[in-house]
Design an enzyme around this catalytic site. Structure first.
Site, mmCIF file in Angstrom:
data_model
loop_
_atom_site.group_PDB
_atom_site.id
_atom_site.type_symbol
_atom_site.label_atom_id
_atom_site.label_comp_id
_atom_site.label_asym_id
_atom_site.label_seq_id
_atom_site.Cartn_x
_atom_site.Cartn_y
_atom_site.Cartn_z
ATOM 1 N N LYS A 114 0.316 -5.541 -14.978
ATOM 2 C CA LYS A 114 -0.895 -6.322 -15.214
ATOM 3 C C LYS A 114 -1.941 -6.130 -14.111
ATOM 4 O O LYS A 114 -2.932 -6.849 -14.036
ATOM 5 C CB LYS A 114 -0.542 -7.795 -15.377
ATOM 6 C CG LYS A 114 0.394 -8.024 -16.563
ATOM 7 C CD LYS A 114 0.529 -9.456 -16.921
ATOM 8 C CE LYS A 114 1.486 -9.723 -18.046
ATOM 9 N NZ LYS A 114 1.527 -8.793 -19.120
ATOM 10 N N CYS A 115 -1.750 -5.119 -13.300
ATOM 11 C CA CYS A 115 -2.650 -4.820 -12.188
ATOM 12 C C CYS A 115 -3.826 -3.965 -12.673
ATOM 13 O O CYS A 115 -3.684 -3.174 -13.607
ATOM 14 C CB CYS A 115 -1.864 -4.067 -11.111
ATOM 15 S SG CYS A 115 -2.839 -3.558 -9.677
#
Length: 158
Positions: free
Chosen positions: A34-35
């Site tokens: 989710k970066c």
């Protein structure tokens, strides 16, 4: 101690000695699905596909230590990496890369290749460590260093 003295758990919970990679060039990366740097998964996969036959092994180590960007369980992480990024390179169980619970492998990596101004801490997801065929940590790359930027350094070691 060398890189080969450490054991890690695969994303499926199997024990794996890093000695299994003796003689390979390793690119060890702390990851998070989710970066904002998650698009680098595709570039890492390209490196894996292009240089695997020459002995490059990309090893992904998910970590949730940066802004809760890897909250899922190992099975969810593996599925997300495969479906969203086409990852087939080895992924390992989620670990801590900083602090008192940091995995011993990461304690070794930061000792051997400190960051800017000698910092031992991992600053963010997608910090990369390049390890030569003898197990020596030769270079540390920051999250902003794309796989394409790292490729010439990999080619020198292959």
């Amino acid at each position: 101690m060398t890189i080969y003295d450490y054991n890690v758990s695969t994303i499926r919970g199997e024990d794996r000695p890093l000695a299994d990679y003796r003689g390979d060039v390793l690119l060890i990366v702390n990851t998070a699905t989710k970066c904002g740097f998650a698009p680098q998964f595709s570039g890492l996969q390209q490196l894996h596909e292009q240089y695997e036959a020459q002995g490059l092994r990309v090893l992904g180590f998910p970590s949730n230590q940066f802004a809760n960007q890897e909250p899922g369980e190992n099975a969810d992480i593996e599925q997300s990496c495969q479906i969203n990024h086409g990852v087939t390179f080895p992924l390992f169980a989620k670990i801590d890369v900083n602090g008192p619970a940091a995995h011993p492998l990461y304690q070794h990596l930061v000792q051997e290749a400190p960051g800017i101004l000698g910092s031992k801490a991992i600053k963010w997801n997608f910090t990369k460590f390049l390890v030569d065929r003898s197990g020596r940590v030769v270079k540390r790359f920051g999250p902003q260093d794309t796989p394409a930027k790292i490729e010439p350094h990999i080619k020198q070691l292959l």
